[in-house]
Design a protein around this motif. Structure first.
Motif, mmCIF file in Angstrom:
data_model
loop_
_atom_site.group_PDB
_atom_site.id
_atom_site.type_symbol
_atom_site.label_atom_id
_atom_site.label_comp_id
_atom_site.label_asym_id
_atom_site.label_seq_id
_atom_site.Cartn_x
_atom_site.Cartn_y
_atom_site.Cartn_z
ATOM 1 N N ASN A 8 2.789 -16.697 14.052
ATOM 2 C CA ASN A 8 3.031 -15.503 13.239
ATOM 3 C C ASN A 8 4.514 -15.356 12.907
ATOM 4 O O ASN A 8 4.875 -14.968 11.790
ATOM 5 N N LEU A 9 5.380 -15.681 13.854
ATOM 6 C CA LEU A 9 6.819 -15.608 13.634
ATOM 7 C C LEU A 9 7.255 -16.611 12.564
ATOM 8 O O LEU A 9 8.061 -16.285 11.684
ATOM 9 N N ILE A 10 6.682 -17.807 12.595
ATOM 10 C CA ILE A 10 7.000 -18.825 11.585
ATOM 11 C C ILE A 10 6.597 -18.340 10.200
ATOM 12 O O ILE A 10 7.359 -18.453 9.236
ATOM 13 N N LYS A 11 5.398 -17.784 10.079
ATOM 14 C CA LYS A 11 4.930 -17.268 8.788
ATOM 15 C C LYS A 11 5.830 -16.143 8.283
ATOM 16 O O LYS A 11 6.183 -16.093 7.112
ATOM 17 N N PHE A 12 6.221 -15.262 9.178
ATOM 18 C CA PHE A 12 7.086 -14.144 8.806
ATOM 19 C C PHE A 12 8.445 -14.637 8.301
ATOM 20 O O PHE A 12 8.947 -14.177 7.279
ATOM 21 N N VAL A 13 9.030 -15.612 9.010
ATOM 22 C CA VAL A 13 10.339 -16.143 8.619
ATOM 23 C C VAL A 13 10.231 -16.870 7.282
ATOM 24 O O VAL A 13 11.108 -16.748 6.426
ATOM 25 N N ALA A 14 9.151 -17.625 7.072
ATOM 26 C CA ALA A 14 8.967 -18.352 5.816
ATOM 27 C C ALA A 14 8.857 -17.383 4.636
ATOM 28 O O ALA A 14 9.423 -17.624 3.562
ATOM 29 N N SER A 19 17.026 -18.654 5.943
ATOM 30 C CA SER A 19 17.152 -20.091 6.122
ATOM 31 C C SER A 19 17.098 -20.499 7.592
ATOM 32 O O SER A 19 16.702 -21.607 7.915
ATOM 33 N N GLU A 20 17.508 -19.597 8.506
ATOM 34 C CA GLU A 20 17.471 -19.921 9.926
ATOM 35 C C GLU A 20 17.354 -18.645 10.742
ATOM 36 O O GLU A 20 18.027 -17.662 10.450
ATOM 37 N N VAL A 21 16.501 -18.690 11.772
ATOM 38 C CA VAL A 21 16.341 -17.564 12.683
ATOM 39 C C VAL A 21 16.356 -18.100 14.102
ATOM 40 O O VAL A 21 15.670 -19.076 14.408
ATOM 41 N N LYS A 22 17.167 -17.466 14.955
ATOM 42 C CA LYS A 22 17.214 -17.851 16.370
ATOM 43 C C LYS A 22 16.734 -16.669 17.189
ATOM 44 O O LYS A 22 17.157 -15.546 16.967
ATOM 45 N N LEU A 23 15.856 -16.962 18.152
ATOM 46 C CA LEU A 23 15.304 -15.922 19.003
ATOM 47 C C LEU A 23 15.421 -16.380 20.449
ATOM 48 O O LEU A 23 14.974 -17.467 20.801
ATOM 49 N N ASP A 27 12.674 -16.360 29.031
ATOM 50 C CA ASP A 27 12.358 -17.737 29.387
ATOM 51 C C ASP A 27 12.169 -18.654 28.187
ATOM 52 O O ASP A 27 11.778 -19.798 28.345
ATOM 53 N N VAL A 28 12.441 -18.167 26.978
ATOM 54 C CA VAL A 28 12.174 -18.938 25.774
ATOM 55 C C VAL A 28 13.352 -18.831 24.811
ATOM 56 O O VAL A 28 13.961 -17.770 24.665
ATOM 57 N N LYS A 29 13.633 -19.944 24.144
ATOM 58 C CA LYS A 29 14.641 -19.970 23.089
ATOM 59 C C LYS A 29 14.000 -20.671 21.897
ATOM 60 O O LYS A 29 13.568 -21.816 22.010
ATOM 61 N N ILE A 30 13.923 -20.005 20.754
ATOM 62 C CA ILE A 30 13.272 -20.554 19.570
ATOM 63 C C ILE A 30 14.252 -20.520 18.410
ATOM 64 O O ILE A 30 14.926 -19.517 18.184
ATOM 65 N N THR A 31 14.318 -21.635 17.655
ATOM 66 C CA THR A 31 15.097 -21.703 16.428
ATOM 67 C C THR A 31 14.152 -22.134 15.320
ATOM 68 O O THR A 31 13.475 -23.153 15.444
ATOM 69 N N ILE A 32 14.116 -21.362 14.231
ATOM 70 C CA ILE A 32 13.261 -21.683 13.093
ATOM 71 C C ILE A 32 14.169 -21.873 11.891
ATOM 72 O O ILE A 32 14.935 -20.976 11.536
ATOM 73 N N ARG A 33 14.071 -23.053 11.264
ATOM 74 C CA ARG A 33 14.871 -23.349 10.067
ATOM 75 C C ARG A 33 13.925 -23.584 8.903
ATOM 76 O O ARG A 33 12.946 -24.318 9.037
ATOM 77 N N THR A 34 14.238 -23.012 7.753
ATOM 78 C CA THR A 34 13.435 -23.225 6.546
ATOM 79 C C THR A 34 14.305 -23.864 5.480
ATOM 80 O O THR A 34 15.496 -24.027 5.655
ATOM 81 N N ASP A 39 9.529 -28.007 2.193
ATOM 82 C CA ASP A 39 9.380 -26.558 2.211
ATOM 83 C C ASP A 39 8.611 -26.028 3.424
ATOM 84 O O ASP A 39 8.235 -24.878 3.447
ATOM 85 N N ALA A 40 8.365 -26.858 4.414
ATOM 86 C CA ALA A 40 7.728 -26.381 5.639
ATOM 87 C C ALA A 40 8.836 -26.029 6.630
ATOM 88 O O ALA A 40 9.807 -26.758 6.755
ATOM 89 N N PRO A 41 8.710 -24.906 7.324
ATOM 90 C CA PRO A 41 9.759 -24.539 8.266
ATOM 91 C C PRO A 41 9.809 -25.493 9.457
ATOM 92 O O PRO A 41 8.777 -25.979 9.912
ATOM 93 N N ALA A 42 11.011 -25.772 9.919
ATOM 94 C CA ALA A 42 11.188 -26.610 11.105
ATOM 95 C C ALA A 42 11.367 -25.698 12.306
ATOM 96 O O ALA A 42 12.136 -24.748 12.251
ATOM 97 N N VAL A 43 10.657 -25.979 13.381
ATOM 98 C CA VAL A 43 10.707 -25.126 14.561
ATOM 99 C C VAL A 43 11.206 -25.932 15.745
ATOM 100 O O VAL A 43 10.777 -27.059 15.968
ATOM 101 N N GLN A 44 12.117 -25.326 16.480
ATOM 102 C CA GLN A 44 12.626 -25.928 17.702
ATOM 103 C C GLN A 44 12.286 -24.959 18.821
ATOM 104 O O GLN A 44 12.671 -23.796 18.774
ATOM 105 N N TYR A 45 11.575 -25.424 19.831
ATOM 106 C CA TYR A 45 11.131 -24.566 20.918
ATOM 107 C C TYR A 45 11.612 -25.186 22.214
ATOM 108 O O TYR A 45 11.298 -26.328 22.514
ATOM 109 N N ALA A 46 12.415 -24.445 22.976
ATOM 110 C CA ALA A 46 12.939 -24.990 24.227
ATOM 111 C C ALA A 46 12.941 -23.928 25.305
ATOM 112 O O ALA A 46 13.549 -22.882 25.134
#
Length: 163
Positions: A8-14, A19-23, A27-34, A39-46
């Protein structure tokens, strides 16, 4: 954070056009780049608590033959000088050390005569110190690697004059 919330977060950011959202949460660090090529968002989950893994050394990119030829043409005398020497190469990947320990003397020095089977250096690989022995007799002409430097398989370490 579960998979449904991340989707849901990916859809919202898209949809938002960012262009980039960091959350960062407990216990979670997420970076979403569009805005990528497809045109598909890139997600980094660590997970933050996870230990970082060391990356393997990257091998240097080899020169193209066309780029290497001018360098050879400029130094033909240097190539002739080293052709009479035997090159001792690294049998493994690791860290090159010229001493058995920091407070001990060097295994070999430039100008020193060596015999077949003499220890020239150690290479540390995975916390194991491997003694590198000479396969030839002769005199050390040049040490080609700095102490405590990483070395690759088949990388030249020493030049030896067999005469």
């Amino acid at each position: 954070m579960d998979l449904k919330e991340i989707q849901n977060l990916i859809k919202f950011v898209a949809k938002s056009g960012a262009s980039e959202v960091k959350l960062e949460m407990d216990d979670v660090k997420i970076t979403i780049r569009t805005g990528s090529d497809n045109d598909a968002p890139a997600v980094q989950y660590a997970p933050i608590a996870a230990p970082q893994m060391a990356q393997a050394p990257v091998a240097p990119v080899a020169e193209t033959p066309a780029a290497a030829e001018p360098a050879k043409a400029e130094t033909p005398a240097a190539a002739d000088d080293t052709s009479k020497y035997i090159t001792i190469k690294s049998p493994i990947i690791g860290t090159f050390y010229r001493k058995p320990s920091p407070d001990k003397p060097l295994f070999v020095e430039v100008g020193q005569t060596i015999a077949e089977g003499d220890v020239l250096c150690v290479i540390e690989a995975m916390k194991l110190f491997n003694e590198i022995e000479s396969e030839v007799s002769g005199k050390i002409v040049k040490v080609l690697v700095d102490d405590a430097s990483p070395v690759e398989f088949d990388q030249p370490l020493f030049l030896v004059d067999p005469s």
